[in-house]
Write an enzyme that holds these catalytic residues in place. Structure first.
Site, short mmCIF file in Angstrom:
data_model
loop_
_atom_site.label_atom_id
_atom_site.label_comp_id
_atom_site.label_asym_id
_atom_site.label_seq_id
_atom_site.Cartn_x
_atom_site.Cartn_y
_atom_site.Cartn_z
N ASP A 213 0.89 -1.16 0.00
CA ASP A 213 0.00 0.00 0.00
C ASP A 213 0.93 1.21 0.00
O ASP A 213 1.42 1.62 1.05
CB ASP A 213 -0.89 -0.02 1.24
CG ASP A 213 -1.86 1.15 1.27
OD1 ASP A 213 -2.29 1.62 0.19
OD2 ASP A 213 -2.18 1.62 2.38
N GLU B 119 -1.19 -1.23 -4.95
CA GLU B 119 -2.43 -0.49 -5.22
C GLU B 119 -2.19 0.42 -6.42
O GLU B 119 -1.20 1.14 -6.48
CB GLU B 119 -2.83 0.34 -4.00
CG GLU B 119 -4.12 1.10 -4.23
CD GLU B 119 -4.59 1.82 -2.99
OE1 GLU B 119 -5.13 1.15 -2.09
OE2 GLU B 119 -4.39 3.04 -2.92
N ASP C 14 -2.82 1.07 6.95
CA ASP C 14 -1.92 0.78 5.82
C ASP C 14 -1.44 -0.67 5.85
O ASP C 14 -1.22 -1.28 4.81
CB ASP C 14 -0.71 1.72 5.86
CG ASP C 14 -1.14 3.17 6.01
OD1 ASP C 14 -1.38 3.83 5.00
OD2 ASP C 14 -1.24 3.62 7.18
#
Length: 195
Positions: free
Chosen positions: A9, A70, A143
Site C-alpha cells: 500500500d 495499489e 496501511d
C-alpha cells in the site's frame, strides 16, 4: 504449492508492506506485515530513500513470487497522488531488479475481493483481513491491513491465467514454478466445475 505474494500500500508518510502465502484452495497464511514511515518534515529524497531501503530489504527477506501494488488513481489531492506514484515507482523498480512480476489492483477491486463489496469501508476491510488470516486482532495501522488486502486479492484473483492485473508482461514460460503450479491448479478446478 503456495504462491507467495507481497502486497504494498504505497505512500510517502506510511507505506504498508505485507507478505502472505496463498494455497491453491485460497487458504491464506500471514508471513509478515510492517509499515515504513517517513516524516513530512524530511526532504523528499530522504523519504524516498527510506522507502527504497525498506522495500529492498522486504523483497530480499521474503522472496515473493509476485508483488501486488495499489493502482494509483486520480484524486483531488495532487500531492497525495504524487507521493503515492513516487512510492509505487520505487516498489516497481525494486521488483523489476529481481525479475519479480508486478500486479496493480484498484482499491475497489481489493475491497470487492476481500469483503464482497467494492464500496466497503476501511474498517470492513480490516475485519475481513483479520478473519481470512485467522488473526486475533485487526492489523494496525490501516496501511498494514490494506497491504494485506492487496496481497490476498492478488493471491485470490490476480494470479488467474489471463488476468488483467499484471503490469509485467510474462509469458507462461517466464512464470515461476509456483505461478505455473497455481495456473495448473486453477485450470484443473475450472475443468472440474464445468463437468
Amino acid at each position: 504449492m503456495t504462491l507467495r505474494v507481497v502486497g504494498v500500500d504505497p505512500g510517502l508518510t506510511r507505506c504498508g508492506l505485507a507478505c502472505v502465502d496463498v494455497e491453491t484452495n485460497r487458504r491464506t497464511q500471514l508471513v509478515g506485515v510492517e509499515v515504513i514511515g517517513t516524516s513530512a518534515n524530511q526532504p523528499l529524497d530522504e523519504r524516498l530513500l527510506r522507502i527504497d531501503q525498506g522495500i529492498e530489504a522486504w523483497l530480499d527477506k521474503h522472496k515473493p513470487d509476485v508483488v501486488a501494488i495499489e493502482r494509483v488513481f486520480a484524486s483531488t489531492n495532487v500531492s497525495t497522488v504524487m507521493g503515492t506514484a513516487q512510492a509505487s515507482g520505487i516498489v516497481i523498480a525494486a521488483a523489476a531488479r529481481r525479475k519479480i512480476p508486478v500486479a496493480l489492483h484498484t482499491p475497489t477491486e481489493v475491497k470487492a475481493a476481500v469483503t464482497g463489496s467494492g464500496q466497503a469501508s476501511k474498517d470492513a476491510v480490516g475485519k475481513m483481513v483479520t478473519k481470512i488470516l485467522r488473526l486475533t486482532e485487526v492489523p494496525k495501522p490501516a496501511d498494514a491491513a490494506d497491504a494485506l488486502a492487496l496481497a490476498i486479492t492478488h493471491g485470490w484473483r490476480g494470479a488467474a491465467p489471463g488476468s488483467q492485473a499484471s503490469a509485467s508482461s510474462r509469458s507462461a514460460s517466464a512464470q515461476t514454478p509456483a505461478q505455473k503450479a497455481w495456473a495448473a491448479a486453477e485450470a484443473a478446478a475450472r475443468r472440474t466445475r464445468s463437468r
